[in-house]
Design a protein around this motif. Structure first.
Motif, short mmCIF file in Angstrom:
data_model
loop_
_atom_site.label_atom_id
_atom_site.label_comp_id
_atom_site.label_asym_id
_atom_site.label_seq_id
_atom_site.Cartn_x
_atom_site.Cartn_y
_atom_site.Cartn_z
N ARG A 91 34.41 1.81 50.83
CA ARG A 91 33.74 1.92 52.13
C ARG A 91 32.29 2.35 51.98
O ARG A 91 31.47 2.06 52.87
CB ARG A 91 34.49 2.91 53.03
CG ARG A 91 35.80 2.41 53.57
CD ARG A 91 36.26 3.22 54.78
NE ARG A 91 36.51 4.61 54.46
CZ ARG A 91 37.69 5.10 54.07
NH1 ARG A 91 38.73 4.29 53.94
NH2 ARG A 91 37.83 6.39 53.81
N SER A 148 41.14 7.34 46.48
CA SER A 148 39.71 7.37 46.19
C SER A 148 39.11 5.96 46.27
O SER A 148 37.97 5.80 46.73
CB SER A 148 39.47 7.96 44.80
OG SER A 148 39.89 9.30 44.73
N TYR A 159 33.84 14.90 49.64
CA TYR A 159 34.01 13.96 48.53
C TYR A 159 32.83 12.99 48.48
O TYR A 159 32.24 12.74 47.43
CB TYR A 159 35.33 13.21 48.69
CG TYR A 159 35.62 12.22 47.59
CD1 TYR A 159 36.33 12.60 46.44
CD2 TYR A 159 35.22 10.89 47.69
CE1 TYR A 159 36.60 11.69 45.43
CE2 TYR A 159 35.48 9.97 46.68
CZ TYR A 159 36.17 10.38 45.56
OH TYR A 159 36.44 9.47 44.56
N ARG A 160 32.46 12.45 49.64
CA ARG A 160 31.34 11.50 49.70
C ARG A 160 30.02 12.17 49.31
O ARG A 160 29.17 11.54 48.65
CB ARG A 160 31.25 10.88 51.10
CG ARG A 160 32.40 9.94 51.41
CD ARG A 160 32.30 9.33 52.79
NE ARG A 160 32.61 10.29 53.83
CZ ARG A 160 31.75 10.74 54.72
NH1 ARG A 160 30.49 10.33 54.72
NH2 ARG A 160 32.13 11.61 55.65
N VAL A 190 38.00 5.08 49.79
CA VAL A 190 36.76 5.76 50.18
C VAL A 190 35.56 5.13 49.49
O VAL A 190 34.53 4.85 50.12
CB VAL A 190 36.84 7.26 49.86
CG1 VAL A 190 35.51 7.95 50.15
CG2 VAL A 190 37.96 7.93 50.63
#
Length: 227
Positions: free
Chosen positions: A211, A205, A178-179, A208
């Motif tokens: 972050r 989401s 995802y990142r 994340v």
């Protein structure tokens, strides 16, 4: 963001309406009114056959629900957070990113999305592919150990990219796919000369994205009024 081809725009001081060319889909945002019922009736008159998505900061939620609006269909949620990033998110090693270029690529992405969201995303696949071809931006898959495991899309605007769906296959989560897709879309925004990302994120989401450098812009409530 630029409207899809054939869309009709109504920019009224009380609301902003975008109606698809076929008249079946519409979004309403930027509400500024003392009588939401009047605006609701006026919008419906402009879009009598459309499924309406009402996008607000929550101010009119109770009134819209009283008028018959409901929550988004799964896997979407009606309660989301608007986030933005003007600095590059971190790179992720070991993940290959492939841009979707063909209909076959697109079908693979839909398979990944279906598994991730646990719903059938392949219905009306050809219509979805046509929308993909019409909109500026793109779609990408993340490949891990030779296998596509995550999907994400974006729509390009004059100031950056709006991130659309992003999801990872359940058995590949926690490994950075995802990142990596977020970074790929940042790189696309830079390539276009518009280094910025914005997104409407559900809670998982959001955690994340915060972050990796996204900042909260505000809360958003999206409700549906069926035709």
């Amino acid at each position: 963001m630029p409207p899809a081809g054939g869309a009709t725009i109504l920019d009224d001081p009380r609301f902003h309406l975008t109606l698809s060319g076929d008249g079946l889909h519409a979004t309403v945002c930027r509400l500024r009114t003392d009588c939401i019922a009047d605006v609701f009736d006026e919008v419906r008159a402009h879009a009598p056959r459309a499924r309406l998505v009402w996008i607000t900061d929550g101010s009119y939620e109770a009134e819209l629900r009283a008028l018959g609006c409901r929550d988004q269909d799964r896997p979407l949620t009606s309660y989301i957070t608007a986030l933005g990033a003007a600095e590059p998110p971190p790179s992720v090693a070991g993940i290959e990113i492939r841009r979707i270029e063909t209909y076959a690529d697109f079908l693979v992405a839909l398979e990944v999305a279906s598994a991730g969201w646990q719903t059938d995303m392949s219905r009306d696949a050809e219509a979805a592919w046509r929308r993909h071809l019409e909109r500026p931006g793109g779609d990408w898959v993340a490949v891990l150990d030779g296998r596509p495991v995550a999907y994400a899309g974006a729509i390009a605007g004059p100031r950056g990219l709006f991130l659309t769906g992003g999801v990872t296959h359940p058995d590949a989560r926690g490994r950075g796919a995802y990142r990596a897709l977020v970074r790929a879309r940042w790189d696309e925004a830079v390539r276009r000369g518009t280094p910025g990302l914005v997104v409407h994120a559900e809670d998982a989401s959001r955690r994340v994205l915060e972050r990796i450098g996204f900042e909260r812009v505000g809360s958003v409530v999206e409700l549906i009024a069926d035709a």
